[in-house]
Design a protein around this motif. Structure first.
Motif, mmCIF file in Angstrom:
data_model
loop_
_atom_site.group_PDB
_atom_site.id
_atom_site.type_symbol
_atom_site.label_atom_id
_atom_site.label_comp_id
_atom_site.label_asym_id
_atom_site.label_seq_id
_atom_site.Cartn_x
_atom_site.Cartn_y
_atom_site.Cartn_z
ATOM 1 N N ILE A 3 33.048 87.541 54.018
ATOM 2 C CA ILE A 3 32.491 87.828 52.694
ATOM 3 C C ILE A 3 33.190 89.045 52.104
ATOM 4 N N LYS A 22 26.309 94.744 53.071
ATOM 5 C CA LYS A 22 27.351 94.643 54.099
ATOM 6 C C LYS A 22 26.734 94.697 55.488
ATOM 7 N N GLN A 24 23.629 94.085 56.364
ATOM 8 C CA GLN A 24 22.771 92.912 56.563
ATOM 9 C C GLN A 24 23.617 91.720 57.012
ATOM 10 N N TRP A 25 24.730 91.498 56.334
ATOM 11 C CA TRP A 25 25.576 90.343 56.646
ATOM 12 C C TRP A 25 26.325 90.521 57.954
ATOM 13 N N ALA A 30 28.544 87.925 60.078
ATOM 14 C CA ALA A 30 29.640 87.731 59.125
ATOM 15 C C ALA A 30 30.636 88.882 59.216
ATOM 16 N N VAL A 32 32.709 91.282 56.907
ATOM 17 C CA VAL A 32 32.508 91.717 55.523
ATOM 18 C C VAL A 32 33.560 92.758 55.152
ATOM 19 N N GLY A 168 20.436 89.171 49.682
ATOM 20 C CA GLY A 168 21.378 89.030 50.788
ATOM 21 C C GLY A 168 21.165 87.747 51.566
ATOM 22 N N MET A 172 23.743 84.456 51.964
ATOM 23 C CA MET A 172 24.088 83.833 53.262
ATOM 24 C C MET A 172 23.812 82.334 53.239
#
Length: 174
Positions: A3, A22, A24-25, A30, A32, A168, A172
């Motif tokens: 991402i 950022k 959270q992902w 992920a 990021v 967020g 996703m």
């Protein structure tokens, strides 16, 4: 999943929200990349699975770098799953906190060929101490007109972090 988060932040709240997203992902597994929208020349969007752009409102306008980046990248932004979030001090009012009711965001997308799959509106931060003298008094005027805090010693974070987290999760799921 990779991402890209691009942000335009004048006094730091949009960056703070971008950093929260950022984390959270990344916690969800992920990869990021976080970058300042003003420093994105030559960025290859095709290497990302999702693109999120966050920008703040100042005196009714986004920074010019938002349109300067999105206009020539419209085709890719519409092809790759993308999202946008706006940060505005006046979004702390319920009647200005949705993509449909937030005038500046709505106007931006009425004039833009980019149509992200998701748009979020977040209230910002009132931090008089961060503003230059002229900005401080103009913000005080804006707050007075909108029946907000006019004490120039005030520092109020209006951001609803639960709403940010929900956004967020929606990104996703795109």
């Amino acid at each position: 999943m990779h991402i890209l988060i691009l942000y335009s932040s004048r006094f730091g709240q949009t960056l703070k929200i971008s950093q929260a997203l950022k984390h959270q992902w990344q916690d969800a597994g992920a990869q990021v990349t976080l970058a300042n929208l003003e420093q994105t020349a030559g960025t290859d969007l095709a290497q990302f699975d999702k693109i999120v752009i966050g920008a703040s409102i100042r005196y009714g306008h986004f920074a010019k770098c938002l349109d300067a980046f999105t206009a020539p990248q419209t085709q890719q932004l519409n092809h790759i799953p993308s999202a946008f979030f706006s940060v505005s001090i006046l979004a702390n009012k319920a009647h200005k906190s949705t993509p449909e009711t937030h005038t500046y965001t709505r106007k931006f997308f009425e004039q833009s060929a980019w149509q992200p799959k998701l748009v979020g509106i977040f209230a910002g931060e009132l931090a008089y101490h961060k503003y230059h003298l002229v900005d401080r008094y103009l913000m005080k005027l804006v707050m007075k007109i909108n029946k907000g805090e006019t004490n120039t010693q005030a520092h109020i974070e209006f951001t609803d972090w639960h709403k940010v987290q929900q956004f967020g999760a929606q990104v996703m799921a795109m």
